[in-house]
Write an enzyme that holds these catalytic residues in place. Sequence first.
Site, PDB file in Angstrom:
ATOM      1  N   GLU A 104       0.757  -1.299   0.064  1.00 28.76           N
ATOM      2  CA  GLU A 104      -0.047   0.114  -0.067  1.00 28.76           C
ATOM      3  C   GLU A 104       0.888   1.282  -0.113  1.00 28.76           C
ATOM      4  O   GLU A 104       0.588   2.432  -0.612  1.00 28.76           O
ATOM      5  CB  GLU A 104      -0.855  -0.145   1.088  1.00 28.76           C
ATOM      6  CG  GLU A 104      -1.979  -1.175   1.104  1.00 28.76           C
ATOM      7  CD  GLU A 104      -2.887  -1.039   2.325  1.00 28.76           C
ATOM      8  OE1 GLU A 104      -2.398  -1.722   3.423  1.00 28.76           O
ATOM      9  OE2 GLU A 104      -4.019  -0.553   2.148  1.00 28.76           O
ATOM     10  N   GLU A 124      -4.136  -9.527   3.342  1.00 30.95           N
ATOM     11  CA  GLU A 124      -4.716  -9.238   4.471  1.00 30.95           C
ATOM     12  C   GLU A 124      -5.828 -10.279   4.640  1.00 30.95           C
ATOM     13  O   GLU A 124      -6.282 -10.599   5.935  1.00 30.95           O
ATOM     14  CB  GLU A 124      -5.306  -7.955   4.560  1.00 30.95           C
ATOM     15  CG  GLU A 124      -4.079  -6.680   4.930  1.00 30.95           C
ATOM     16  CD  GLU A 124      -3.577  -6.184   3.616  1.00 30.95           C
ATOM     17  OE1 GLU A 124      -3.501  -6.679   2.414  1.00 30.95           O
ATOM     18  OE2 GLU A 124      -2.987  -5.038   3.614  1.00 30.95           O
TER      19      GLU A 124
END
Length: 655
Positions: A104, A124
């Site tokens: 990210e 995730e």
Amino acid sequence: MASPVSYRLEGIIGIITVDSPPVNALSHAVREGIFDAISEAQGDSSEAIVISCDGRTFFAGADITEFDKPLKDPGLPDLVKAIEASSKPVVAAMHGTALGGGFEMALAAHYRCAMPFAKVGLPEVKLGLLPGAGGTQRTTRLAGVKASLDLITSGVPIVAAKAKSLGLIDKIIDGNLLSGAIAWAGQLVADQAPIRRSSEQAVPEYDAAIFEEYRTSLRRRARGQIAPGRIVAAVEAAATMSFTDGLAIEKQAFLDCMASPESAGMRHIFFAEREASKVDDLPRDIVQRPIETVGIIGGGTMGGGIAMSFANAGIQVTMIEISDEALVRGLSIIDRNYAGSVKRGKLSEKQVASYRALISGSTDYAALADVDMVVEAVFENPDLKKKIFKQLDDVCKPGAILATNTSYQDVDAIAAVTSRPEDVVGMHFFSPAHIMKLLEVVRGEKTADDVLASVMAVAKKIRKVAVVSGVCYGFIGNRMLQPYGKTSQMLLLEGATPQQIDSAMESWGMAMGPLRVFDLAGLDIDYTARQALTDEQKGDPMFYRVPDLLVEAGRMGQKSGAGFYTYEGNRKATSDPVVNKMIEKVAAELGVERREISDGEIVERLISSLVDEGRKILDEGIAQRSSDIDIVYIYGYGFPAARGGPMFYADNAVG
Ligand code: 3H9
């Protein structure tokens, strides 16, 4: 303490380097260091900034060990925002794996480069979460809705070339990554390349029906997980809302998932898996035995799968069978499996050719004279296994590791027939062995420390999750299955149907209910074993009368087209009134009173039966730690990851 982040100027390029072993997780110190360096770079003479990591990998994501602690500023979303807001172009230079919050950060950089073998991903979901630092929003803008849904709902990392083709990275750098990234940053400055913010990009065109399609298919596979549905909602928000509104949806979903018992269970599994590879009482500096060549005894489904597991890791395999005919059959099972992997796109023809070239066969034990390890994988007959181990003792070189793939038998008794019990160990693979991740490594009373350490290491090499078990009937997993099976038989006699039991357990999250599992395994195997026992040894007929009658009626399970269910052509299980009548008759004969049984009671009693046995296994020291038992059940028995394993579930009352 020195900061894990350093910042230096090299000409016009500001270089941020992070060195936080082992995997550069984005701990508070790392986040703070990068945040400060980005701020410093805004005011110095740099004209572009490069972010790179030392050590084996780019950032492995948020520091998972900090998740249950109070958040310290700057949080990852703040850091990501600061990177994107930089007034000077920021280049992320990736090697190893850029994962989760680490990727990210790269997505918030204005330009991204990576080494050819680097992988990027947003895993995730495997922790019961979704990306919480803009990953759902930026990936959708850069790669489009479908690629974003695939990447984030699967959690599977992709290689640099694929990421480049999707628009997630810009450049692949061969050779030295840092110097390549610095040169590229210099070029970007020279070209007056714009500050390119992913949050400002438009989402590529997409078909609006895609969200419902993903929701439906993910719901079918959810098994108690809530994150996949929230990921679809966040990606949909990226496609249909402003960046700020989409980010707010992502943030809320992240907080909800983080607070969920499912994520707690899955995070427990993450650490439990890594813990399982550690054997507490082994000396740290132990010297392992090299394992470069392996012999496999038995070319059945199990032996073939084991051979493939080793060959796929580059280890030379010699398979032994009793006749040329059996050997040809065994090798053809392997060929069929490989062909299936190519067909499903799991392996390329080239990969298969190189793996297959590592497998050869023989009918002569002398072919095992020089192998480093042998795995015996013949059927569960203790006398046959002992005979084989005597032969191995005669032919194998000194120091060769002799492993038995038994599911139940006494490894010490097998070791005792050899002159070298210290070299003997159990390696209990699960079928299909080339696919299932679990490996129970059975430590015999005399197994040498270096043998155990070597087997744990080779397990990692062949990509298995290994758990150490002591010697007992059925080791960890199958021993726990005994009371579980008995409880399912009691529930049948007391009034539940096979279908009710299985669907209660499957709705709760088990991959397959117990009676379908028994049908799949084949009811005749236990039946045959029982014939050798006295009535006293067999125990209470409640536990076996129904399966005995089924086998005597020719219903061996799925392979014979009928067992607790009927199977037609395909593998679909259909309930059969004949079986329900049989159960009622046995209940009457044994004087068991029948009543309505709720799904809740079914789940409660079956899971308790696992947990109670798990506790005994711990008390007896058969398992090293409670979390190892969870790993066995998650990876070997279809226990839902979102419940964290039976022991974690019992201790935390998850869900
Ligand atoms: C996230 O990023 C959330 C964000 O979206 C939003 C935030 C707002 N943290 O696996 P290994 C430890 S969620 C802390 O054996 P390998 C691991 O426990 C995160 N520790 O090495 C082990 O410790 P020990 C998303 C971590 O080479 C040691 O490092 N990211 C972390 O086989 C070595 O690990 C992920 O889910 C971490 N993030 O594989 C990636 N990662 O030695 C998780 C590892 O004491 N990590 N440790 O047992 C991995 O997939 C693998 O570790 C990796 C290396 C592929 C990186």
